[in-house]
Design a protein around this motif. Sequence first.
Motif, PDB file in Angstrom:
ATOM      1  N   ARG A 160       0.882  13.789   5.569  1.00 33.75           N
ATOM      2  CA  ARG A 160       0.463  13.985   6.958  1.00 33.75           C
ATOM      3  C   ARG A 160      -1.284  14.191   6.577  1.00 33.75           C
ATOM      4  O   ARG A 160      -2.240  15.003   5.714  1.00 33.75           O
ATOM      5  CB  ARG A 160       0.052  14.956   8.168  1.00 33.75           C
ATOM      6  CG  ARG A 160       2.210  14.945   8.040  1.00 33.75           C
ATOM      7  CD  ARG A 160       2.055  16.712   8.751  1.00 33.75           C
ATOM      8  NE  ARG A 160       1.705  17.913   8.359  1.00 33.75           N
ATOM      9  CZ  ARG A 160       2.209  18.822   8.624  1.00 33.75           C
ATOM     10  NH1 ARG A 160       2.987  18.957   9.347  1.00 33.75           N
ATOM     11  NH2 ARG A 160       2.503  20.211   8.047  1.00 33.75           N
ATOM     12  N   GLN A 161      -2.071  13.253   6.786  1.00 32.14           N
ATOM     13  CA  GLN A 161      -3.222  13.248   6.324  1.00 32.14           C
ATOM     14  C   GLN A 161      -4.352  11.381   7.494  1.00 32.14           C
ATOM     15  O   GLN A 161      -3.559  11.565   8.197  1.00 32.14           O
ATOM     16  CB  GLN A 161      -3.585  12.777   4.735  1.00 32.14           C
ATOM     17  CG  GLN A 161      -3.999  10.701   4.869  1.00 32.14           C
ATOM     18  CD  GLN A 161      -3.647  10.500   3.402  1.00 32.14           C
ATOM     19  OE1 GLN A 161      -2.562  10.925   2.765  1.00 32.14           O
ATOM     20  NE2 GLN A 161      -4.928   9.195   2.806  1.00 32.14           N
ATOM     21  N   ASP A 185      -4.695  19.392   9.019  1.00 34.39           N
ATOM     22  CA  ASP A 185      -4.108  17.718   9.770  1.00 34.39           C
ATOM     23  C   ASP A 185      -4.002  17.464  10.922  1.00 34.39           C
ATOM     24  O   ASP A 185      -3.127  17.111  11.599  1.00 34.39           O
ATOM     25  CB  ASP A 185      -2.861  17.840   8.756  1.00 34.39           C
ATOM     26  CG  ASP A 185      -1.615  18.787   9.216  1.00 34.39           C
ATOM     27  OD1 ASP A 185      -2.048  19.600   9.973  1.00 34.39           O
ATOM     28  OD2 ASP A 185      -1.120  18.578   7.760  1.00 34.39           O
TER      29      ASP A 185
END
Length: 164
Positions: free
Chosen positions: A49-50, A72
């Motif tokens: 998750r970025q 995020d």
Amino acid sequence: MRSINFNLTFLLLSLLFFLHCEKDDICITSIQESPDLVILLLNESEGTRQIPPGFRIRPIGTEKQLIQRTGDSLPLPLKLSESNTQFEFITNTGSPDENIDTLQINYQRIDQFINGACGYRANFILDKAAPIFLLNAGNNWIKGAVILKDTISDETTAHLGILY
């Protein structure tokens, strides 16, 4: 005698007046307004998750960019009067490699009555068949979407994962 009759009449009228009045409805501050859609940006190749570099979100029809959180998860306000909302998802903002994907997020609205003072609150359900629709063809950086939670009734967890 007149004084007693007057006092008794005044007391009865006052009692009837106060018994007939209704309690005021007060909208408690802890009652949440219509919730935003919370999205996660998921890097499909790395499985993380970025947020991509130079990432911005802009609602269609305005130059205003949405405020970004540092985490995020990102909140997106949904239109109350329609069954979809469109956003531009932009990567590499301001560079020659800037890439804009226009997404339409599809949902149904369900109104919930709170009380007379607060009125109604909208909750949303993501369209299971096609929660997002990519409007522009070309060099798309967004690969798809995953529904994480189909009912949007709070902002505590993410509802939609955007794969890129």
